[in-house]
Every structure is written in structure tokens, then in C-alpha cells.
Enzyme design. Structure first.
Site, PDB file in Angstrom:
ATOM      1  N   ARG A   1       0.893  -1.259   0.234  1.00 39.71           N
ATOM      2  CA  ARG A   1      -0.166   0.041  -0.106  1.00 39.71           C
ATOM      3  C   ARG A   1       0.892   1.276  -0.147  1.00 39.71           C
ATOM      4  O   ARG A   1       0.447   2.449  -0.712  1.00 39.71           O
ATOM      5  CB  ARG A   1      -0.884   0.029   1.141  1.00 39.71           C
ATOM      6  CG  ARG A   1      -2.038  -0.866   0.942  1.00 39.71           C
ATOM      7  CD  ARG A   1      -2.948  -0.847   1.999  1.00 39.71           C
ATOM      8  NE  ARG A   1      -3.659   0.336   2.355  1.00 39.71           N
ATOM      9  CZ  ARG A   1      -4.401   0.585   3.472  1.00 39.71           C
ATOM     10  NH1 ARG A   1      -4.358  -0.152   4.557  1.00 39.71           N
ATOM     11  NH2 ARG A   1      -4.706   1.865   3.781  1.00 39.71           N
TER      12      ARG A   1
ATOM     13  N   HIS B   1      -7.019   8.089  11.756  1.00 44.55           N
ATOM     14  CA  HIS B   1      -6.602   6.693  11.517  1.00 44.55           C
ATOM     15  C   HIS B   1      -4.999   6.559  11.320  1.00 44.55           C
ATOM     16  O   HIS B   1      -4.692   5.544  10.819  1.00 44.55           O
ATOM     17  CB  HIS B   1      -7.364   5.984  10.386  1.00 44.55           C
ATOM     18  CG  HIS B   1      -8.824   5.915  10.717  1.00 44.55           C
ATOM     19  ND1 HIS B   1      -9.783   5.484   9.875  1.00 44.55           N
ATOM     20  CD2 HIS B   1      -9.543   6.067  11.821  1.00 44.55           C
ATOM     21  CE1 HIS B   1     -11.115   5.486  10.225  1.00 44.55           C
ATOM     22  NE2 HIS B   1     -10.806   5.853  11.367  1.00 44.55           N
TER      23      HIS B   1
END
Ligand code: OAD
Length: 258
Positions: free
Chosen positions: A72, A133
Site C-alpha cells: 500500500r 486513523h
């Protein structure tokens, strides 16, 4: 209301509000090439969060989890902020009173803030997000309180090649919030304060399925302040929006905020 009228109404609502809370999710980065979580092609369609995004998964198989985050990271590093990120950053640098709260870990808001600030010859700080987050471009130690910027490629061929803490030698982990973990308290406090003070809310590219993020926008609505939603698909906010602008962030934000 047709799209042009809805856009004008939304522009006015946001312009008239001294303080605006902006909540963003994965959708604002979709046009940059970053996959969302729940839509078609979403990460949680292909991968099981319990295998990759929980503290238990990391304890069980840190190599697998790092492999996924390394993938990612590489993906995000190859992406650039899109017209939506940039319009938002310019808007925030050009007016006072906007607080940006993001669920995204991709650091594209931060990159857009720097690009916009450079173009304007100013300071990017007013356009930086509150990160609920965490950030995929940061690491923190699993044992001590060491945390740092770090988005170097990760060698996840074996447990021994995974990144280690420079302070204590324990395993480093991505500095992101996993399922079952608490959100960073300072970020929650700042988001909560912004939600309590906002005169309007703009939500971009989030399905609204995850708390407490969705709750910040809903708190503004409970105080009877207007909500503008920008999203090409259905969201949990649609029924409470004063204006829903159905379209992509890259297409809608430049005329909305420009
Ligand atoms: P979702 O994948 O749940 O929702 C993405 C939203 O973006 C959907 O409403 C899409 O319709 C919309 N969308 C898609 N393309 C778009 C575009 N070009 N412009 C604007 N909107 C677009 O992602 P989030 O709501 O961000 O948490 O997910 C919230 C959290 O769930 C994430 O932060 C992550 C995930 O589990 C953690 O990892 C802790």
C-alpha cells in the site's frame, strides 16, 4: 434542484459559515489511484481486515501485515494529490475557520497542502488534516514510545528483515489505527471540538460506515447546522444532507471551493 443550483446553494452555505468541519474518506483519493475500502474494487472486498488490519493479525504474522502495508505504501507513493485534494487545500489556505478531519492514511492531504502553500508562497499548516486513523508514511515501535516519519520500502521477505526500532530494537509497525484499537486521543479531541463549534459541515468521499469519524459530521447536523455531501454513490449521510452533490471529488470540489 438541478446540479448547478445545488452547487450554488452549497457554495453559499459554506461561504456563509465562519467555521466549517470537513470530513474526508477514501473516496477523495480514488481519482489519485488509491483504492477505497467498501466500493467496487475496494480493499475490503479483496482482503479480510481481520487478517491484515488488527493487532492480533500483526502479532500472529507481522511479515504478512508488513507485506500488505509495504504494497500500500508503494501504491500511495506512486500517486499524487488530485484536483479535489488541491481545491480543498487552496480553499483552506485562502480562508479562515476550516478544520479538516480525515480517515485517510495516505498523506495526500498533506502533500496537497505543501503543493498549494508553495504555489501561494505561504505556510501549509492551515491545510493540514487531523488524522483520525494515523499515517501509512509513519512507523511506531511495538514496545517503546518511538514514532517517526518513515515510508521507505519494506523488505518483508522474513521476520528478520522487517523494520526494527532504532531505540530499543523491537519490531516497528505502521503508525495506523487497526480494528479494535483506540484512535489517537489528541486527534479525537480536536475533531470533537471542531464538530461542536462548526457552523457547517462538508463530507467528501466517505461511506459513513465507521465511527467515531461519521459521528463528527452527524454531531454538526444534530446542532441543526447544514451538511453538504460530495460523493458519487450513496452514503450514510444522504438523508441528513442539506445538499448532496452527486459526483467525484475531483470534478465537484474545484467548482464548489474555487
Ligand atoms: P469507504 O470505502 O467505506 O467509502 C468510500 C466512499 O467514497 C464511498 O461512499 C464511495 O461512493 C466514495 N467515492 C468513490 N469514488 C469517489 C470519488 N472519485 N470522489 C468522491 N467519493 C468517491 O471508505 P471510508 O468511508 O473512507 O479504516 O472508510 C472508512 C474507514 O474504513 C477507513 O478509514 C478504514 C476502513 O476500514 C481503518 O482502516 C481504521
Amino acid at each position: 434542484m438541478d446540479h448547478a443550483a445545488a452547487l450554488e446553494r452549497a457554495r453559499l452555505l459554506l461561504a456563509e459559515a465562519p467555521r466549517v468541519l470537513v470530513l474526508t474518506g477514501a473516496g477523495i483519493s480514488a481519482e489519485s489511484g488509491v483504492p477505497t475500502f467498501r466500493g467496487p474494487g475496494g480493499l475490503w472486498k479483496e482482503f479480510r481486515p481481520e487478517d491484515l488490519a488488527t493487532p492480533e493479525a500483526f502479532a500472529r504474522d507481522p511479515r504478512l501485515v508488513w507485506e500488505w502495508y509495504g504494497w500500500r505504501r508503494g501504491l500511495v507513493a506512486a500517486c499524487a494529490p488530485n484536483a479535489g485534494h488541491l481545491a480543498l487545500a487552496h480553499w483552506m489556505l485562502g480562508r479562515a475557520g476550516v478544520t479538516l478531519v480525515t480517515q485517510n492514511v495516505d498523506a495526500l492531504h498533506e502533500r496537497a497542502a505543501r503543493t498549494a502553500a508553495t504555489a501561494r508562497g505561504g505556510d501549509p499548516s492551515p491545510a493540514l488534516p487531523i488524522r483520525l486513523h494515523g499515517s501509512i508514511a509513519r512507523v511506531r515501535c511495538t514496545r517503546c514510545d518511538h514514532g517517526a516519519e518513515g515510508d521507505d520500502p519494506v523488505d518483508a521477505t522474513a521476520r528478520e528483515t522487517l523494520p526494527a526500532c532504532p531505540a530499543c530494537g523491537a519490531l516497528l509497525r505502521p503508525d495506523v489505527v487497526w480494528f479494535g484499537e483506540a484512535l489517537p486521543l489528541p486527534a479525537m479531541q480536536r475533531a470533537d471540538a471542531a464538530a461542536r463549534e462548526a457552523d457547517a459541515c462538508l463530507v467528501v468521499g466517505t461511506a459513513g460506515a465507521v465511527q467515531p469519524a461519521a459521528g463528527y459530521a452527524m454531531a454538526v447536523v444534530r446542532r441543526r447546522r447544514p451538511l453538504v455531501v460530495v460523493d458519487p454513490g450513496p452514503t450514510a449521510f444522504d438523508g441528513m444532507a442539506e445538499v448532496k452533490l452527486t459526483g467525484s471529488a475531483g470534478a465537484v470540489l474545484p467548482p464548489l471551493l474555487g
